[in-house]
Write an enzyme that holds these catalytic residues in place. Structure first.
Site, PDB file in Angstrom:
ATOM      1  N   PRO A  85       1.016  -1.056   0.122  1.00  0.00           N
ATOM      2  CG  PRO A  85      -0.639  -1.623   1.544  1.00  0.00           C
ATOM      3  CD  PRO A  85       0.598  -1.964   1.403  1.00  0.00           C
ATOM      4  CE  LYS A  95      -3.128  -5.453   0.957  1.00  0.00           C
ATOM      5  NZ  LYS A  95      -2.701  -5.921  -0.585  1.00  0.00           N
TER       6      LYS A  95
END
Length: 114
Positions: free
Chosen positions: A2, A34
């Site tokens: 990300p 994540k």
């Protein structure tokens, strides 16, 4: 994986900028489920920007991730707008967020791709 890019016309001192980047990193990791060790946050402050012809505080964000779930973008938008309000004093109606779902083979890291 990300990546959150934050661009704003608000000015922040170094400590406030570091705090915002750290809080944004944790938030992105939590919201996307994540590991934070893969989250990157970029912050540009005091940019020359206008929204609707008005230079009052505003922010433009880009949120890119491999496997960005379409059903989570509304929750991400809400959380990121709240963070911009808390850290920068920018109201939600002065924030644009561009979401992008990246393909793993188009995202390089550590000499390879995902």
């Amino acid at each position: 994986m990300p990546l959150l890019k934050i661009q704003t016309n608000a000015a922040l001192d170094a400590n406030a900028a570091k705090a915002l980047v750290a809080e944004a990193s944790r938030a992105v990791a939590d919201l996307l489920g994540k590991p934070e060790r893969y989250v990157m946050v970029s912050l540009e402050t005091a940019a020359t920007m206008a929204f609707g012809g008005d230079t009052s505080p505003l922010a433009y964000l880009e949120m890119k991730s491999i496997g960005l779930p379409p059903g989570r973008t509304a929750a991400l938008s809400k959380a990121l707008c709240e963070l911009m309000n808390k850290a920068l004093g920018v109201s939600a109606d002065r924030v644009y967020i561009e979401f992008a779902d990246a393909q793993g083979h188009l995202w390089g890291w550590n000499g390879g791709t995902f």
